[in-house]
Design an enzyme around this catalytic site. Structure first.
Site, PDB file in Angstrom:
ATOM      1  N   ARG A  15       5.081 -22.575 -21.384  1.00 32.80           N
ATOM      2  CA  ARG A  15       5.251 -23.136 -20.025  1.00 32.80           C
ATOM      3  C   ARG A  15       6.247 -22.283 -19.225  1.00 32.80           C
ATOM      4  O   ARG A  15       5.867 -21.507 -18.366  1.00 32.80           O
ATOM      5  CB  ARG A  15       5.701 -24.603 -20.111  1.00 32.80           C
ATOM      6  CG  ARG A  15       5.576 -25.369 -18.795  1.00 32.80           C
ATOM      7  CD  ARG A  15       6.730 -25.205 -17.823  1.00 32.80           C
ATOM      8  NE  ARG A  15       8.031 -25.564 -18.365  1.00 32.80           N
ATOM      9  CZ  ARG A  15       9.176 -25.314 -17.746  1.00 32.80           C
ATOM     10  NH1 ARG A  15       9.195 -24.705 -16.579  1.00 32.80           N
ATOM     11  NH2 ARG A  15      10.336 -25.640 -18.305  1.00 32.80           N
ATOM     12  N   ASP A  16       7.533 -22.395 -19.551  1.00 40.26           N
ATOM     13  CA  ASP A  16       8.549 -21.684 -18.757  1.00 40.26           C
ATOM     14  C   ASP A  16       8.354 -20.176 -18.873  1.00 40.26           C
ATOM     15  O   ASP A  16       8.644 -19.423 -17.941  1.00 40.26           O
ATOM     16  CB  ASP A  16       9.953 -22.085 -19.255  1.00 40.26           C
ATOM     17  CG  ASP A  16      11.012 -21.991 -18.169  1.00 40.26           C
ATOM     18  OD1 ASP A  16      10.677 -21.562 -17.063  1.00 40.26           O
ATOM     19  OD2 ASP A  16      12.174 -22.349 -18.439  1.00 40.26           O
ATOM     20  N   HIS A 207      19.583 -25.120 -21.940  1.00 43.60           N
ATOM     21  CA  HIS A 207      18.412 -24.344 -21.502  1.00 43.60           C
ATOM     22  C   HIS A 207      18.947 -23.181 -20.656  1.00 43.60           C
ATOM     23  O   HIS A 207      19.207 -23.317 -19.466  1.00 43.60           O
ATOM     24  CB  HIS A 207      17.510 -25.264 -20.667  1.00 43.60           C
ATOM     25  CG  HIS A 207      16.272 -24.633 -20.112  1.00 43.60           C
ATOM     26  ND1 HIS A 207      15.013 -24.914 -20.601  1.00 43.60           N
ATOM     27  CD2 HIS A 207      16.073 -23.763 -19.097  1.00 43.60           C
ATOM     28  CE1 HIS A 207      14.104 -24.243 -19.902  1.00 43.60           C
ATOM     29  NE2 HIS A 207      14.734 -23.541 -18.977  1.00 43.60           N
ATOM     30  N   HIS A 209      18.726 -19.278 -19.167  1.00 46.78           N
ATOM     31  CA  HIS A 209      17.982 -18.056 -18.872  1.00 46.78           C
ATOM     32  C   HIS A 209      18.943 -16.876 -19.046  1.00 46.78           C
ATOM     33  O   HIS A 209      20.158 -17.043 -18.968  1.00 46.78           O
ATOM     34  CB  HIS A 209      17.386 -18.126 -17.463  1.00 46.78           C
ATOM     35  CG  HIS A 209      16.220 -19.081 -17.374  1.00 46.78           C
ATOM     36  ND1 HIS A 209      14.924 -18.668 -17.280  1.00 46.78           N
ATOM     37  CD2 HIS A 209      16.176 -20.436 -17.421  1.00 46.78           C
ATOM     38  CE1 HIS A 209      14.122 -19.723 -17.247  1.00 46.78           C
ATOM     39  NE2 HIS A 209      14.856 -20.821 -17.329  1.00 46.78           N
ATOM     40  N   CYS A 240      11.447 -18.807 -13.304  1.00 49.35           N
ATOM     41  CA  CYS A 240      10.935 -19.892 -12.463  1.00 49.35           C
ATOM     42  C   CYS A 240      10.433 -19.265 -11.176  1.00 49.35           C
ATOM     43  O   CYS A 240      11.130 -18.471 -10.546  1.00 49.35           O
ATOM     44  CB  CYS A 240      12.039 -20.902 -12.173  1.00 49.35           C
ATOM     45  SG  CYS A 240      11.493 -22.183 -11.043  1.00 49.35           S
ATOM     46  N   ASN A 249      13.826 -16.708 -20.332  1.00 50.01           N
ATOM     47  CA  ASN A 249      14.649 -17.651 -21.088  1.00 50.01           C
ATOM     48  C   ASN A 249      15.356 -16.907 -22.206  1.00 50.01           C
ATOM     49  O   ASN A 249      14.941 -15.813 -22.604  1.00 50.01           O
ATOM     50  CB  ASN A 249      13.764 -18.723 -21.742  1.00 50.01           C
ATOM     51  CG  ASN A 249      13.161 -19.664 -20.734  1.00 50.01           C
ATOM     52  OD1 ASN A 249      12.162 -19.340 -20.104  1.00 50.01           O
ATOM     53  ND2 ASN A 249      13.756 -20.816 -20.583  1.00 50.01           N
TER      54      ASN A 249
HETATM   55  P1  HMG Z   1       3.445 -30.911  -2.234  1.00 47.34           P
HETATM   56  O1  HMG Z   1       2.676 -29.861  -1.485  1.00 47.34           O
HETATM   57  O2  HMG Z   1       4.669 -31.472  -1.602  1.00 47.34           O
HETATM   58  O3  HMG Z   1       2.532 -32.112  -2.751  1.00 47.34           O
HETATM   59  O4  HMG Z   1       3.824 -30.297  -3.658  1.00 47.34           O
HETATM   60  P2  HMG Z   1       1.514 -33.073  -2.093  1.00 47.34           P
HETATM   61  O5  HMG Z   1       1.652 -34.375  -2.798  1.00 47.34           O
HETATM   62  O6  HMG Z   1       1.617 -33.041  -0.572  1.00 47.34           O
HETATM   63  O7  HMG Z   1       0.114 -32.426  -2.517  1.00 47.34           O
HETATM   64  C1  HMG Z   1      -0.298 -31.154  -2.059  1.00 47.34           C
HETATM   65  C2  HMG Z   1      -1.500 -30.714  -2.875  1.00 47.34           C
HETATM   66  O8  HMG Z   1      -1.123 -30.565  -4.253  1.00 47.34           O
HETATM   67  C3  HMG Z   1      -2.631 -31.712  -2.867  1.00 47.34           C
HETATM   68  O9  HMG Z   1      -3.841 -30.984  -3.019  1.00 47.34           O
HETATM   69  C4  HMG Z   1      -2.397 -32.500  -4.123  1.00 47.34           C
HETATM   70  O10 HMG Z   1      -3.562 -33.109  -4.642  1.00 47.34           O
HETATM   71  C5  HMG Z   1      -1.922 -31.422  -5.081  1.00 47.34           C
HETATM   72  P3  HMG Z   1      -4.743 -30.548  -1.779  1.00 47.34           P
HETATM   73  O11 HMG Z   1      -5.075 -31.840  -1.064  1.00 47.34           O
HETATM   74  O12 HMG Z   1      -3.890 -29.621  -0.935  1.00 47.34           O
HETATM   75  O13 HMG Z   1      -5.924 -29.832  -2.423  1.00 47.34           O
HETATM   76  N1  HMG Z   1      -1.071 -31.935  -6.170  1.00 47.34           N
HETATM   77  C6  HMG Z   1      -1.295 -31.669  -7.454  1.00 47.34           C
HETATM   78  N2  HMG Z   1      -2.234 -30.935  -8.085  1.00 47.34           N
HETATM   79  C7  HMG Z   1      -2.174 -30.865  -9.434  1.00 47.34           C
HETATM   80  N3  HMG Z   1      -1.223 -31.491 -10.162  1.00 47.34           N
HETATM   81  C8  HMG Z   1      -0.267 -32.233  -9.557  1.00 47.34           C
HETATM   82  C9  HMG Z   1      -0.287 -32.331  -8.164  1.00 47.34           C
HETATM   83  N4  HMG Z   1       0.492 -32.989  -7.276  1.00 47.34           N
HETATM   84  C10 HMG Z   1      -0.014 -32.731  -6.053  1.00 47.34           C
HETATM   85  N5  HMG Z   1       0.655 -32.837 -10.303  1.00 47.34           N
HETATM   86  C11 HMG Z   1       4.337 -30.492  -6.010  1.00 47.34           C
HETATM   87  C12 HMG Z   1       4.553 -31.060  -4.607  1.00 47.34           C
HETATM   88  C13 HMG Z   1       5.377 -31.101  -6.914  1.00 47.34           C
HETATM   89  C14 HMG Z   1       2.925 -30.833  -6.447  1.00 47.34           C
HETATM   90  C15 HMG Z   1       4.478 -28.941  -5.913  1.00 47.34           C
HETATM   91  O14 HMG Z   1       5.694 -28.661  -5.276  1.00 47.34           O
HETATM   92  C16 HMG Z   1       4.447 -28.267  -7.248  1.00 47.34           C
HETATM   93  O15 HMG Z   1       3.494 -28.355  -7.993  1.00 47.34           O
HETATM   94  N6  HMG Z   1       5.512 -27.497  -7.569  1.00 47.34           N
HETATM   95  C17 HMG Z   1       5.556 -26.745  -8.831  1.00 47.34           C
HETATM   96  C18 HMG Z   1       6.933 -26.683  -9.306  1.00 47.34           C
HETATM   97  C19 HMG Z   1       7.023 -25.950 -10.637  1.00 47.34           C
HETATM   98  O16 HMG Z   1       6.162 -26.032 -11.495  1.00 47.34           O
HETATM   99  N7  HMG Z   1       8.150 -25.233 -10.799  1.00 47.34           N
HETATM  100  C20 HMG Z   1       8.463 -24.604 -12.019  1.00 47.34           C
HETATM  101  C21 HMG Z   1       8.901 -25.591 -13.071  1.00 47.34           C
HETATM  102  S1  HMG Z   1      10.607 -26.156 -12.920  1.00 47.34           S
HETATM  103  C22 HMG Z   1      11.496 -24.960 -13.810  1.00 47.34           C
HETATM  104  O17 HMG Z   1      10.955 -23.964 -14.187  1.00 47.34           O
HETATM  105  C23 HMG Z   1      12.927 -25.238 -14.199  1.00 47.34           C
HETATM  106  C24 HMG Z   1      13.066 -25.646 -15.663  1.00 47.34           C
HETATM  107  O18 HMG Z   1      12.551 -24.661 -16.543  1.00 47.34           O
HETATM  108  C25 HMG Z   1      14.530 -25.887 -16.016  1.00 47.34           C
HETATM  109  C26 HMG Z   1      15.432 -24.724 -15.651  1.00 47.34           C
HETATM  110  O19 HMG Z   1      15.177 -23.588 -15.989  1.00 47.34           O
HETATM  111  O20 HMG Z   1      16.443 -25.043 -14.990  1.00 47.34           O
HETATM  112  C27 HMG Z   1      12.340 -26.965 -15.937  1.00 47.34           C
HETATM  113 MG    MG Z   2      13.655 -22.783 -17.171  1.00 48.27          MG
END
Ligand code: HMG
Ligand code: MG
Length: 303
Positions: A15-16, A207, A209, A240, A249
């Site tokens: 994933r990450d 966690h 990086h 990310c 990571n």
């Molecule tokens: P948004 O645009 O605000 O959402 O995104 P929305 O509710 O307005 O929906 C927009 C579109 O997304 C719609 O589709 C929804 O159906 C679809 P459209 O009508 O345009 O075709 N949608 C989805 N599709 C699939 N799965 C879903 C979903 N939800 C809505 N669950 C949203 C909000 C959260 C969806 C968006 O911002 C997003 O997906 N962001 C991704 C964030 C991400 O994955 N970031 C990386 C992970 S976090 C990280 O890495 C940190 C971590 O490792 C810890 C660390 O290192 O600190 C965890």
């Molecule tokens: Mg991370």
């Protein structure tokens, strides 16, 4: 100094690790990667995320990955979920554990999931409640615990507030994420010490990086305080998409080499992790960033 006898490693490369790669890895290779990690002895593996494929195309097909995976009994296969839509998809895929996430930095929250931290906590609380009601375990992440790509320093109060909120909504474990890898051991210690006043240390994970090469040193600082759960990624993959400059990571191989040298049990085979890390890195057109993976390869070539 006394350390935990054994450390649990949460493997986050599928994933990450893969979410930030320019090259998207196909479903069957992602499945093989997870199966090889399991074969190496890893028993908690984050397999993907149910986020918007428009935002993070690398994670599209997570449902197919879970469908094709030969699941090993006792292994925890988890997925990252940002909202109820993601939870629905996770439930359809038969997951037994999800991870939710919220940021200690307001700006990062907006960039990462398009809403404020409070809004995200409210969403995550709904997700956690619905998951727990179905018997699905919930893990939590706090992002930007040691710095934010948009705001710089982040207050410990903000980190603690988010960590306590995630624990309060039923996350069995809260992982403290140095999303952009800017922390150093003294800062990591101060952060953990503050958070552990509000969430018991046996419910916390680290966690890190490795952007500035400090991840392993930061982990050691946390182990010295009694922490016993660490997230890492085979090959040192990772980053990310919404954290500019965030590199991989902490590499699982580097972590394993250090833990083995300290006689801390993990039950994981470093060579097998290194082998699969190399395979994926090669698919991505490069070498693993893990020093231990490079040394492992060199030691085999010298045989
Ligand atoms: P948004 O645009 O605000 O959402 O995104 P929305 O509710 O307005 O929906 C927009 C579109 O997304 C719609 O589709 C929804 O159906 C679809 P459209 O009508 O345009 O075709 N949608 C989805 N599709 C699939 N799965 C879903 C979903 N939800 C809505 N669950 C949203 C909000 C959260 C969806 C968006 O911002 C997003 O997906 N962001 C991704 C964030 C991400 O994955 N970031 C990386 C992970 S976090 C990280 O890495 C940190 C971590 O490792 C810890 C660390 O290192 O600190 C965890
Ligand atoms: Mg991370």
């Amino acid at each position: 100094m006394s350390y935990a006898k054994s450390v649990k490693i949460v493997e986050v490369a599928p994933r990450d690790g893969l979410q930030n790669e320019a090259t998207t890895i196909g479903i069957s290779e992602r499945v093989r990667f997870i199966e090889e990690l399991t074969d190496a002895g890893l028993w908690t593996i984050e397999c993907g995320s149910f986020v918007s494929p428009k935002w993070v195309p690398q994670m599209a097909g997570t449902a197919d990955v879970l469908r094709q995976l030969k699941r090993t009994p006792g292994v925890r296969y988890t997925v990252l979920v940002p909202n109820l839509k993601g939870l629905e998809a996770a439930i359809e895929s038969g997951v037994e554990e999800i991870a939710v996430f919220a940021s200690a930095s307001e700006s990062f929250s907006q960039h990462n999931i398009n809403c404020s931290t409070d809004e995200s906590l409210s969403r995550m609380s709904d997700v956690a409640q619905a998951a727990l009601a179905r018997g699905i375990r919930v893990r939590g992440y706090v992002s930007c615990v040691l710095g934010c790509p948009y705001e710089g320093d982040i207050s410990l109060k903000a980190v603690t507030r988010v960590a306590a909120a995630l624990a309060g909504m039923g996350c069995y474990e809260v992982s403290l994420g140095d999303t952009i890898g800017v922390g150093t051991p003294r800062k990591a210690r101060a952060m953990l010490s503050e958070v552990a006043e509000h969430v018991p240390i046996d419910r916390l994970a680290a966690h890190f990086h490795d952007t500035w090469g400090q991840a392993l040193a930061n982990v050691l600082a946390c182990l010295e305080m009694g922490l016993a759960v660490v997230d890492s990624a085979a090959g040192g993959l990772g980053g990310c998409p919404y954290a500019k400059g965030a590199s991989g990571n902490l590499a699982t191989e580097d972590l394993l080499y250090m833990l083995q040298g300290m006689n801390i049990e993990t039950g994981i085979d470093l060579g097998k992790v290194a082998a699969t890390g190399w395979r994926i890195a090669n698919l991505l057109g490069r070498q693993p960033s893990s020093k231990a993976a490079l040394a492992w390869k060199a030691s085999r070539t010298n045989d």
